[in-house]
Design a protein around this motif. Structure first.
Motif, short mmCIF file in Angstrom:
data_model
loop_
_atom_site.label_atom_id
_atom_site.label_comp_id
_atom_site.label_asym_id
_atom_site.label_seq_id
_atom_site.Cartn_x
_atom_site.Cartn_y
_atom_site.Cartn_z
N ILE A 55 16.63 12.16 3.49
CA ILE A 55 16.41 10.78 3.93
C ILE A 55 15.26 10.15 3.16
O ILE A 55 15.31 8.98 2.77
N ALA A 56 14.22 10.94 2.90
CA ALA A 56 13.07 10.42 2.13
C ALA A 56 13.47 10.05 0.71
O ALA A 56 13.05 9.03 0.16
N ILE A 57 14.32 10.88 0.11
CA ILE A 57 14.78 10.62 -1.26
C ILE A 57 15.51 9.29 -1.35
O ILE A 57 15.28 8.49 -2.26
N TYR A 58 16.39 9.04 -0.39
CA TYR A 58 17.25 7.86 -0.47
C TYR A 58 16.67 6.60 0.19
O TYR A 58 17.20 5.51 -0.02
N ALA A 74 10.94 6.33 2.30
CA ALA A 74 10.05 6.26 3.46
C ALA A 74 8.95 7.33 3.39
O ALA A 74 9.13 8.38 2.79
N ARG A 75 7.83 7.03 4.02
CA ARG A 75 6.73 7.98 4.13
C ARG A 75 7.08 9.08 5.12
O ARG A 75 7.97 8.92 5.97
N TYR A 76 6.33 10.21 5.06
CA TYR A 76 6.58 11.29 6.01
C TYR A 76 6.49 10.79 7.45
O TYR A 76 7.37 11.07 8.28
N THR A 119 4.68 16.64 -3.76
CA THR A 119 4.59 16.69 -2.31
C THR A 119 5.69 15.83 -1.70
O THR A 119 6.43 15.12 -2.40
N PHE A 120 5.78 15.86 -0.37
CA PHE A 120 6.76 15.02 0.33
C PHE A 120 6.52 13.55 -0.02
O PHE A 120 7.46 12.79 -0.21
N HIS A 121 5.25 13.15 -0.13
CA HIS A 121 4.95 11.77 -0.49
C HIS A 121 5.43 11.46 -1.91
O HIS A 121 5.74 10.31 -2.23
N GLY A 122 5.51 12.51 -2.74
CA GLY A 122 6.01 12.33 -4.10
C GLY A 122 7.47 11.91 -4.12
O GLY A 122 7.94 11.34 -5.12
N LEU A 123 8.19 12.18 -3.03
CA LEU A 123 9.59 11.72 -2.94
C LEU A 123 9.64 10.20 -2.89
O LEU A 123 10.58 9.58 -3.39
N ARG A 124 8.64 9.60 -2.27
CA ARG A 124 8.55 8.13 -2.21
C ARG A 124 8.34 7.57 -3.62
O ARG A 124 8.98 6.59 -4.01
N HIS A 125 7.46 8.22 -4.37
CA HIS A 125 7.24 7.79 -5.76
C HIS A 125 8.49 8.02 -6.60
O HIS A 125 8.82 7.22 -7.49
N GLY A 183 8.32 -1.28 1.68
CA GLY A 183 7.51 -1.83 2.77
C GLY A 183 6.12 -2.21 2.34
O GLY A 183 5.21 -2.28 3.16
N HIS A 184 5.94 -2.48 1.04
CA HIS A 184 4.62 -2.92 0.56
C HIS A 184 4.33 -4.33 1.06
O HIS A 184 5.22 -5.17 1.14
N ALA A 185 3.07 -4.58 1.37
CA ALA A 185 2.67 -5.89 1.88
C ALA A 185 2.77 -6.96 0.80
O ALA A 185 2.93 -8.14 1.11
N ASP A 186 2.67 -6.54 -0.45
CA ASP A 186 2.65 -7.50 -1.55
C ASP A 186 3.23 -6.82 -2.78
O ASP A 186 3.00 -5.63 -3.01
N VAL A 187 3.98 -7.57 -3.58
CA VAL A 187 4.57 -6.99 -4.78
C VAL A 187 3.49 -6.52 -5.75
O VAL A 187 3.72 -5.62 -6.57
N ASN A 188 2.28 -7.10 -5.65
CA ASN A 188 1.18 -6.67 -6.52
C ASN A 188 0.78 -5.22 -6.25
O ASN A 188 0.29 -4.53 -7.14
N ILE A 189 0.98 -4.77 -5.01
CA ILE A 189 0.70 -3.37 -4.69
C ILE A 189 1.66 -2.48 -5.47
O ILE A 189 1.26 -1.49 -6.08
N THR A 190 2.93 -2.86 -5.47
CA THR A 190 3.94 -2.10 -6.22
C THR A 190 3.61 -2.11 -7.70
O THR A 190 3.72 -1.09 -8.38
N LEU A 191 3.21 -3.27 -8.20
CA LEU A 191 2.87 -3.39 -9.62
C LEU A 191 1.70 -2.48 -9.99
O LEU A 191 1.71 -1.84 -11.05
#
Length: 356
Positions: A193-196, A199-201, A296-302, A323-331
């Motif tokens: 589920i995390a891969i697809y 989502a965070r742990y 790590t599990f969080h690495g699945l999010r990346h 679920g980032h608050a702002d696209v600049n965070i993603t950037l």
């Protein structure tokens, strides 16, 4: 003699005191008007003239703990409480019998320097900031006359862990998916589920069966599971509340899993989701089987985000999906990937322009 001046939007007052042969300064800030600051200064001057100005001295470790118990502990989550307890232990170790009036800037800088010789800078900053917050309170409450934490420099000779973003390459990801799809382990289901979903742990662990919409093939992320406090909490940010579209085949597979009574992913013996540590161990076992990069599990999010960006999915959509608050965070998080793609696009653009 008192001095009153404005700092930002508030006023600060200084009153100079003579203690024996030493000239000391008593400072208080945060006044909304100059007259309030002046009134406080006059009161201190009158106390000085009448010789009634006193400080409430005590062992600094005990006073820090009392402050924490009253003003901090009730509002904090377990992770933050751990830092305060660590700070209390540091104070107790370095200044076991020191009264707060006996601690000065030199002693505090020596503590920071010594602690920094064994810990990374981020840890040193935590200790410094928490002691500083307590000392500001002590000054405001007239326990001491001066903030000895001002102008102290954070020091560390220990390198921080590498901040290199770790994610799986596409070939490694395909091998991992193949393994978790064929496993009945609850942790394997969480990994899939995390891969697809990206989502965070805490978000995956907090899912209930009601969050799965098998008709529309979506997952609703509307809360997080805080394992330390053993309770549901709000998501990391308001924008983290989101509905994530999922592949039809993955949702069909998930529909065949047996959910728990409270959690979608539940250990029968405990009635709780697998811990982050358990999920990480399962993930590591799979990656080692294929000699893949260890994440790590969080690495699945990346990995999720990196895969989508590599396929030219719009960054605005990826940002919403995460679920980032702002696209600049993603950037900012995935800047290195975007730079790499930009270089590729630059090369392609120049090749086409050269054909003109």
């Amino acid at each position: 003699m008192a001095s009153i001046y404005k700092r930002g939007r508030t006023w600060t007052a200084n009153v100079f005191l003579i203690a024996g042969d030493t000239k000391k300064r008593k400072t208080k800030s945060g006044f909304t008007t100059k007259s309030e600051a002046n009134k406080w200064a006059i009161g201190i001057e009158n106390q000085k003239i009448n010789n009634v100005l006193t400080t409430k001295d005590g062992i600094i470790a005990d006073m820090f703990n009392d402050w924490y118990q009253v003003f901090k502990e009730p509002q904090l989550e377990t992770k933050s409480k751990t830092w305060y307890m660590t700070t209390h232990r540091v104070i107790s170790d370095y200044w076991p019998n020191k009264k707060i009036s006996e601690v000065d800037s030199k002693l505090f800088q020596e503590l920071i320097n010594d602690y920094g010789s064994k810990h990374v800078k981020s840890s040193v900053a935590h200790i410094k900031n928490m002691i500083s917050a307590f000392v500001r309170y002590a000054v405001d409450e007239d326990y001491i006359n001066k903030d000895f934490t001002r102008n102290i420099k954070t020091f560390s000779s220990v390198e921080n862990k590498s901040k290199e973003l770790k994610f799986l390459e596409e070939a490694e990801l395909e091998k991992l998916i193949s393994r978790v799809k064929n496993s009945d382990a609850t942790t394997s289901h969480m990994i899939l589920i995390a891969i697809y979903s990206g989502a965070r742990y805490s978000e995956v662990a907090g899912l209930t069966i009601q969050d799965f919409n098998f008709e529309n093939n979506t997952i609703s992320i509307n809360k997080s599971w805080q394992a330390e406090d053993r309770e549901f909490k709000a998501t990391k940010t308001k924008s983290s509340n989101r509905t994530v579209d999922m592949p039809k085949d993955i949702m069909k597979l998930a529909n065949g899993w047996t959910p728990g009574e409270r959690f979608a992913f539940e250990i029968t013996t405990t009635g709780l989701p697998p811990t982050n540590n358990a999920a990480n161990k399962q993930l590591r076992r799979y990656l080692e089987m294929d000699s893949s990069k260890l994440i790590t599990f969080h690495g699945l999010r990346h990995t999720h985000a990196s895969f989508l960006l590599s396929k030219d999915i719009a960054i605005q959509y990826v940002s919403e999906r995460l679920g980032h608050a702002d696209v600049n965070i993603t950037l900012s998080v995935y800047a290195h990937l975007l730079d790499k793609k930009r270089n590729i696009e630059t090369s392609k653009a120049l090749t086409e322009l050269n054909k003109l």
